[in-house]
Design an enzyme around this catalytic site. Sequence first.
Site, PDB file in Angstrom:
ATOM      1  CG  HIS A 123      -1.882   1.172   1.205  1.00 24.11           C
ATOM      2  ND1 HIS A 123      -3.129   1.095   0.609  1.00 24.11           N
ATOM      3  CD2 HIS A 123      -1.780   2.431   1.689  1.00 24.11           C
ATOM      4  CE1 HIS A 123      -3.751   2.240   0.736  1.00 24.11           C
ATOM      5  NE2 HIS A 123      -2.954   3.077   1.390  1.00 24.11           N
ATOM      6  CB  CYS A 124       2.130   3.289  -2.643  1.00 24.22           C
ATOM      7  SG  CYS A 124       3.269   4.661  -2.953  1.00 24.22           S
TER       8      CYS A 124
END
Length: 475
Positions: A123-124
């Site tokens: 998850h960025c």
Amino acid sequence: MDAIPGKVFVVGVTLLITTIAYSSQYYIFLPFLRDTEQDVWPVLAPLNIVVLLIYYNYYLAITTDPGPVPHHWEPPAAVLSIGSQQIPGVPGPRFCKACQVYKPPRSHHCSYCRRCVLKMDHHCPWINNCVGALNYAHFVRFVLCVDIACFYVLLLLIWRVRFVMNEIRHFRFNAEPSTTEIVFLILNFVLDMIVLFCVGILSGYHLYCLARNQSTIESWERGKVEGLIRRGKIPPFDYPFSLGVYKNICAVLGDNPLLWLVPSRRSLTDGLSFDVAPHVDPISAYLWPPRDPDDLRPSIFSAKYRRQQERRRLHPDADPDDSEDYYDSGSLLSDDGSDNDDDYNKGHRRGTPDGYSLTDEEENMRQFVSNSVSQLAGTPIHDNDAQSAYVYQHASPSHAHLQHQHQHQHQHQHQHQHQPPSIPMVSVHGQRRRLDPYNNYNNAMYAQDDHDDDDTVPLVSLIPRSSPSKDSKAD
């Protein structure tokens, strides 16, 4: 960082790209090229093309759904039947307890998005989105274009500084930069070096993962599986998705190397099925990663149990059935041994086949300690014996047991105020001895004849002596 909205990161990244790309051109490169009467387009056109690619790939990485797991998806029947074969480290089809869906190969549950993501990489926060099967190519192109643009700006900045120093060395002081240009020279040098360093490390790591056809999570999983194989806890299990360096890159960026950096909305995979190596059984794709056998059954000694207790202590209001944050590759097993009606109707119990639970294991451990003390002491122990009460209370001092002990002492404190605590009598080679759990017994007390080599130390002597409570002192 969790408290900062994702849109703030997106705005910050956009402003950073704009500052480096256009402040350097407007305040440094354009005046310099005009003063030296050089053609502008051959120098700045490549930079602006790469900047446009950065913006477009960044937009695609943000707006493209990484890949939801269809609720109707189920693994093949051959995979569903593996759960009952008791293969070490292979519990059967993977199931997400939070989403209540079967998990396709390489998918994981994201605790930020609160859903399962196909071929989840990570998850960025910088794109306010998960990086998964459908937007991984956009993310890779984005970071690579950032590297190219920053490197190109750095070369132009160095060119400009060298030109100024060369003019001053020849006493042509009219070529000195203005104060505004000096400020933006320093600002762009600092920002460009920071972005090039950080994004360069990130893109280098993803190029490594791209060449091995693995995600960030799978890279960690491969290391853990190799450790389990090395310690002999599971049989050898090959990583099924590596096809060779060139084919691995083509699986993400396309078959034409000339178009690898050209953005495209067309996805090369559906995220539900993946090619495997020729020497690997295709079913292995549904079974990766194999698990630690110690984590496949509920245990008060397992690392998973300790992690769950720590999470419940830090977050008492959290949902206990949430999948683990990143390494969420659990099977149909649940830690409480409970059954889910929906899963049971499908023919797959989420608990162990015999309803095994943590309470059962604690009871079995108490029974094991009690039986061991009985065998070493040479006398049977009954539930109403004082020795059984001692082992039961000190082997697993739960709140209920301590409360019962306190009530028992309170009832008899007036009758036995001046009497020492009763210690049970045991028979040792025909002699009656008192079994004191607080004394360390030597081997001579339990010495056998000359033909017996058993020098086992009584298990009671290994139980640490706890400090007496206030109630026991009163007795």
